[in-house]
Design a protein around this motif. Structure first.
Motif, PDB file in Angstrom:
ATOM      1  N   GLN A 153     -22.223  -1.969   7.094  1.00 47.36           N
ATOM      2  CA  GLN A 153     -20.907  -1.934   6.431  1.00 47.36           C
ATOM      3  C   GLN A 153     -20.951  -2.778   5.155  1.00 47.36           C
ATOM      4  OE1 GLN A 153     -18.747   0.159   7.753  1.00 47.36           O
ATOM      5  NE2 GLN A 153     -17.670  -0.759   9.444  1.00 47.36           N
TER       6      GLN A 153
ATOM      7  N   ARG B  40      -1.307  -5.875   6.438  1.00 52.46           N
ATOM      8  CA  ARG B  40      -0.489  -4.886   7.146  1.00 52.46           C
ATOM      9  C   ARG B  40      -1.210  -3.546   7.277  1.00 52.46           C
ATOM     10  NH1 ARG B  40       3.433  -1.025   5.643  1.00 52.46           N
ATOM     11  NH2 ARG B  40       4.999  -0.744   7.258  1.00 52.46           N
TER      12      ARG B  40
ATOM     13  N   PRO C 212     -14.503  -4.708   5.476  1.00 50.87           N
ATOM     14  CA  PRO C 212     -14.843  -3.273   5.538  1.00 50.87           C
ATOM     15  C   PRO C 212     -13.678  -2.426   6.043  1.00 50.87           C
ATOM     16  CG  PRO C 212     -15.963  -4.483   7.276  1.00 50.87           C
ATOM     17  CD  PRO C 212     -15.351  -5.511   6.368  1.00 50.87           C
TER      18      PRO C 212
ATOM     19  N   ALA D 266     -10.258  -1.551  -1.989  1.00 50.67           N
ATOM     20  CA  ALA D 266      -8.921  -1.646  -1.405  1.00 50.67           C
ATOM     21  C   ALA D 266      -7.940  -1.688  -2.581  1.00 50.67           C
ATOM     22  CB  ALA D 266      -8.793  -2.897  -0.555  1.00 50.67           C
TER      23      ALA D 266
ATOM     24  N   GLY E 179      -7.946   2.558  12.691  1.00 55.04           N
ATOM     25  CA  GLY E 179      -9.001   3.273  13.412  1.00 55.04           C
ATOM     26  C   GLY E 179     -10.225   2.421  13.699  1.00 55.04           C
TER      27      GLY E 179
ATOM     28  N   HIS F 248      -0.631   2.772  14.368  1.00 54.67           N
ATOM     29  CA  HIS F 248      -1.287   1.531  14.782  1.00 54.67           C
ATOM     30  C   HIS F 248      -1.203   1.374  16.301  1.00 54.67           C
ATOM     31  CE1 HIS F 248      -2.429  -0.443  10.902  1.00 54.67           C
ATOM     32  NE2 HIS F 248      -1.694   0.556  10.468  1.00 54.67           N
TER      33      HIS F 248
ATOM     34  N   GLU G 216     -17.069   4.710  18.715  1.00 54.13           N
ATOM     35  CA  GLU G 216     -17.714   6.016  18.527  1.00 54.13           C
ATOM     36  C   GLU G 216     -19.018   5.881  17.735  1.00 54.13           C
ATOM     37  OE1 GLU G 216     -15.402   8.872  16.241  1.00 54.13           O
ATOM     38  OE2 GLU G 216     -14.696   7.316  14.896  1.00 54.13           O
TER      39      GLU G 216
ATOM     40  N   PHE H 183       0.829  -1.212   0.000  1.00 59.07           N
ATOM     41  CA  PHE H 183       0.000   0.000   0.000  1.00 59.07           C
ATOM     42  C   PHE H 183       0.867   1.267   0.000  1.00 59.07           C
ATOM     43  CE2 PHE H 183      -2.675   3.181   2.185  1.00 59.07           C
ATOM     44  CZ  PHE H 183      -3.797   3.132   1.376  1.00 59.07           C
TER      45      PHE H 183
ATOM     46  N   LEU I  58      -4.527  -3.040   7.544  1.00 64.82           N
ATOM     47  CA  LEU I  58      -5.835  -3.103   8.211  1.00 64.82           C
ATOM     48  C   LEU I  58      -6.072  -1.778   8.943  1.00 64.82           C
ATOM     49  CD1 LEU I  58      -8.235  -4.835   9.261  1.00 64.82           C
ATOM     50  CD2 LEU I  58      -6.751  -5.557  11.133  1.00 64.82           C
TER      51      LEU I  58
ATOM     52  N   LEU J  76      -3.630   3.827  18.249  1.00 61.59           N
ATOM     53  CA  LEU J  76      -5.052   3.538  18.044  1.00 61.59           C
ATOM     54  C   LEU J  76      -5.414   2.096  18.411  1.00 61.59           C
ATOM     55  CD1 LEU J  76      -5.523   5.450  14.650  1.00 61.59           C
ATOM     56  CD2 LEU J  76      -6.496   6.095  16.864  1.00 61.59           C
TER      57      LEU J  76
ATOM     58  N   THR K 252     -21.695   5.807   7.952  1.00 65.73           N
ATOM     59  CA  THR K 252     -22.086   4.568   8.651  1.00 65.73           C
ATOM     60  C   THR K 252     -23.165   4.862   9.693  1.00 65.73           C
ATOM     61  OG1 THR K 252     -19.879   3.650   8.339  1.00 65.73           O
ATOM     62  CG2 THR K 252     -21.204   2.648  10.074  1.00 65.73           C
TER      63      THR K 252
ATOM     64  N   ASN L 243     -15.716   7.838   6.820  1.00 63.97           N
ATOM     65  CA  ASN L 243     -16.438   6.562   6.779  1.00 63.97           C
ATOM     66  C   ASN L 243     -17.430   6.435   7.938  1.00 63.97           C
ATOM     67  OD1 ASN L 243     -15.334   5.297   4.468  1.00 63.97           O
ATOM     68  ND2 ASN L 243     -13.438   4.959   5.579  1.00 63.97           N
TER      69      ASN L 243
HETATM   70  C1  HEM Z   1     -16.462   2.968   9.781  1.00 65.35           C
HETATM   71  C2  HEM Z   1     -15.277   3.501   9.894  1.00 65.35           C
HETATM   72  C3  HEM Z   1     -14.048   3.182   9.070  1.00 65.35           C
HETATM   73  C4  HEM Z   1     -13.908   2.361   7.985  1.00 65.35           C
HETATM   74  C5  HEM Z   1     -14.989   1.540   7.306  1.00 65.35           C
HETATM   75  C6  HEM Z   1     -12.521   2.414   7.577  1.00 65.35           C
HETATM   76  C7  HEM Z   1     -11.986   1.698   6.520  1.00 65.35           C
HETATM   77  C8  HEM Z   1     -10.651   1.715   6.150  1.00 65.35           C
HETATM   78  C9  HEM Z   1     -10.092   0.963   5.053  1.00 65.35           C
HETATM   79  C10 HEM Z   1     -10.881   0.052   4.129  1.00 65.35           C
HETATM   80  C11 HEM Z   1      -8.772   1.237   4.999  1.00 65.35           C
HETATM   81  C12 HEM Z   1      -7.753   0.670   3.978  1.00 65.35           C
HETATM   82  C13 HEM Z   1      -7.211  -0.642   4.518  1.00 65.35           C
HETATM   83  C14 HEM Z   1      -6.522  -1.486   3.489  1.00 65.35           C
HETATM   84  O1  HEM Z   1      -6.268  -1.036   2.376  1.00 65.35           O
HETATM   85  O2  HEM Z   1      -6.225  -2.657   3.815  1.00 65.35           O
HETATM   86  C15 HEM Z   1      -8.484   2.175   6.066  1.00 65.35           C
HETATM   87  C16 HEM Z   1      -7.239   2.687   6.335  1.00 65.35           C
HETATM   88  C17 HEM Z   1      -6.993   3.640   7.290  1.00 65.35           C
HETATM   89  N1  HEM Z   1      -7.896   4.138   8.217  1.00 65.35           N
HETATM   90 FE1  HEM Z   1      -9.839   3.610   8.376  1.00 65.35          FE
HETATM   91  N2  HEM Z   1     -11.856   3.252   8.414  1.00 65.35           N
HETATM   92  C18 HEM Z   1     -12.744   3.748   9.349  1.00 65.35           C
HETATM   93  C19 HEM Z   1     -12.468   4.600  10.385  1.00 65.35           C
HETATM   94  C20 HEM Z   1     -11.227   5.107  10.678  1.00 65.35           C
HETATM   95  C21 HEM Z   1     -10.920   5.907  11.822  1.00 65.35           C
HETATM   96  C22 HEM Z   1     -11.890   6.290  12.937  1.00 65.35           C
HETATM   97  C23 HEM Z   1      -9.612   6.239  11.747  1.00 65.35           C
HETATM   98  C24 HEM Z   1      -8.905   7.039  12.812  1.00 65.35           C
HETATM   99  C25 HEM Z   1      -7.744   7.570  12.783  1.00 65.35           C
HETATM  100  C26 HEM Z   1      -9.074   5.638  10.523  1.00 65.35           C
HETATM  101  C27 HEM Z   1      -7.784   5.745  10.069  1.00 65.35           C
HETATM  102  C28 HEM Z   1      -7.243   5.051   8.999  1.00 65.35           C
HETATM  103  C29 HEM Z   1      -5.862   5.170   8.568  1.00 65.35           C
HETATM  104  C30 HEM Z   1      -4.810   6.087   9.182  1.00 65.35           C
HETATM  105  C31 HEM Z   1      -5.696   4.278   7.497  1.00 65.35           C
HETATM  106  C32 HEM Z   1      -4.411   3.999   6.695  1.00 65.35           C
HETATM  107  C33 HEM Z   1      -3.734   2.770   7.311  1.00 65.35           C
HETATM  108  C34 HEM Z   1      -2.376   2.416   6.763  1.00 65.35           C
HETATM  109  O3  HEM Z   1      -1.874   3.096   5.868  1.00 65.35           O
HETATM  110  O4  HEM Z   1      -1.805   1.419   7.266  1.00 65.35           O
HETATM  111  N3  HEM Z   1     -10.093   4.953   9.911  1.00 65.35           N
HETATM  112  N4  HEM Z   1      -9.644   2.444   6.757  1.00 65.35           N
END
Ligand code: HEM
Length: 458
Positions: free
Chosen positions: A302, A377, A372, A310, A382, A108, A389, A72, A379, A111, A254, A250
């Protein structure tokens, strides 16, 4: 030409530019159209570039497992360069040092379940509690404001610039796909460009004033790492949009879909109120784990609405079962296809069934390609914050309030870059206190943390 071991090619009806036209017109929906093919993985060729589309649960699992070569990170760097407009010396830090790996670990860690997360979560929920009051309002706008302000205060402390930047943050996400292209953004994504500039400037001033001393561990730890790599407050300001929009864009849809589907179904509302009746006020979010119908409703929403793709970059030739994936290709995993396939979910795959996940354990859902929060790595770090929340707020809302005007509405075109589907319009609702909860003033405890911040009313 393709290697015979590469996934089979799917051609467009119009040669050369057909796929581009399809993507521009149907956005993420184009992957749904193409996925009518029976191949579990297939190839799109756009000039010299390859896109491998993964549409079978087995191959999703294999793809996420190969995180060393199906990675990624290049998208994060492209995001910083193209969408955030970081200058070349800053981009070089992403490309040539361990900065990104250190940030990944910090993000990671801060959080994951533990005291740092509990402190952020208790603040988010107790700011959201200010919005748990009777009102005539537009539901989506209310949630958008509430969660954005709550994120700002929980992440950056009480004196933060987020309240003045709500539209800027959401405008940016709206045109994220166009911002990623890396050129002509000022013409095709004017609002998003303006939003990014304003957010960068406001956060530079925030860091210049030393206000990050009140921020949570995610923000403080990130700033410490950046400074160790000689990144200054201007660079920190440029990055901040990423942290502002990921936590909310997101969660807000939701919660909107959860509330509208619940209040549009009197039986479900009644059953949930019965299940949630044991939760007290202050509401202890540890108890949400004992609310199977609420959790199943969250998972089902979801499944029906979390339809982002992705994405992974093939950084070296990789064998995926029988297929050869060539270095330099992009992989797309369209959740909408996986989440709504009747071959996987049964004949009612397209409809809402709040009880669907009651009988599915984690292993069974993963086997269905249900991701979802992504996987491997990257995942979503958040996911715990999001769970607490979203469910904490919905639980208090369902217990404490009646709502008139809620109904199930359609979704907007799902743009490239979006995660959750967004409603096609806002919903005017009337929120009234339930009998028995006339005087309730909602508050939350999270993992033993009680909120100690001063009270404020909306
Ligand atoms: C319903 C709520 C949420 C959904 C459905 C969601 C979904 C996702 C998905 C699908 C990815 C990509 C993972 C992948 O490609 O394998 C992602 C990455 C990420 N999400 Fe969420 N997310 C949510 C809430 C949050 C929250 C509350 C935070 C708080 C900081 C957050 C922070 C991030 C970050 C920083 C990444 C990048 C991770 C990385 O690069 O390793 N997300 N999220």
């Amino acid at each position: 030409s393709l290697d015979p071991d590469e996934p089979p090619i799917v051609l467009s009806r119009i040669p050369f530019i057909g796929h581009i036209l399809g993507l521009v017109r149907y956005q993420i929906g184009y992957f749904e159209n193409l996925s009518r093919t029976t191949h579990p993985v297939f190839t799109l060729k756009i000039f010299d570039s390859r896109i491998y589309v993964v549409k079978s649960p087995e191959y999703v699992a294999l793809t996420l497992r190969e995180w060393k070569t199906l990675t990624f990170d290049p998208f994060t760097t492209a995001f910083v360069k193209n969408a955030l407009g970081a200058p070349p010396d800053v981009v070089e830090v992403f490309e040539k040092t361990m900065y990104l790996t250190e940030i990944h670990t910090k993000m990671h860690g801060a959080l994951s379940i533990g005291p740092d997360l509990a402190k952020s979560n208790v603040r988010v929920l107790n700011v959201l509690a200010r919005y748990l009051v009777p009102q005539e309002t537009n539901l989506y706008s209310l949630l958008r404001e509430a969660y954005t302000i709550a994120m700002g205060e929980a992440f950056y402390g009480p004196d933060n610039p987020v309240p003045g930047l709500i539209d800027e943050i959401w405008d940016f996400e709206d045109d994220l796909g166009l911002m990623m292209i890396g050129f002509f953004q000022r013409i095709v994504a004017r609002k998003a460009c303006r939003g990014q500039k304003r957010v960068s400037k406001a956060f530079k001033a925030y860091y210049d004033a030393g206000l990050d001393k009140n921020a949570n561990e995610l923000i403080q730890g990130r700033a410490r790492i950046a400074r160790a790599y000689n990144l200054d407050n201007t660079a920190l300001g440029i990055f901040e949009m990423a942290i502002c929009f990921a936590p909310i864009t997101n969660v807000v849809p939701t919660v909107f879909w959860m509330l509208t589907y619940i209040y549009a179904d009197a039986d479900l509302l009644r059953a949930l109120r019965h299940e949630l009746a044991f939760l007290g006020n202050p509401l202890d979010t540890d108890k949400l784990r004992s609310c199977p119908l609420l959790i199943s409703t969250f998972q089902e929403i979801q499944r029906l609405k979390q339809h982002g793709n992705a994405v992974r970059w093939v950084s070296a030739d990789t064998r995926l079962d029988g297929y050869l994936l060539k270095k330099g290709a992009v992989m797309q995993i369209p959740s909408s296809v996986l989440n709504t396939a009747s071959s996987v979910w049964g004949p009612d795959a397209g409809s809402f069934n709040a009880r669907r996940f009651l009988d599915l354990d984690d292993k069974k859902t993963r086997q269905r390609g249900y991701i979802p929060f992504g996987g491997g790595r990257n995942l979503c770090p958040g996911r715990h914050l999001a769970f607490t929340e979203a469910l904490g707020f919905v639980a208090a809302f369902v217990l404490g309030f009646d709502m008139q005007g809620a109904k199930i509405i359609g979704a907007r075109t799902h743009k490239i870059g979006f995660g959750a589907r967004k409603p096609e319009r806002d919903l005017k609702v009337s929120i009234r206190r339930r009998a028995g909860f006339e005087d309730a003033k909602w508050s939350f405890n999270v993992g033993g943390e009680r909120d100690a911040a001063p009270e404020q009313n909306v």
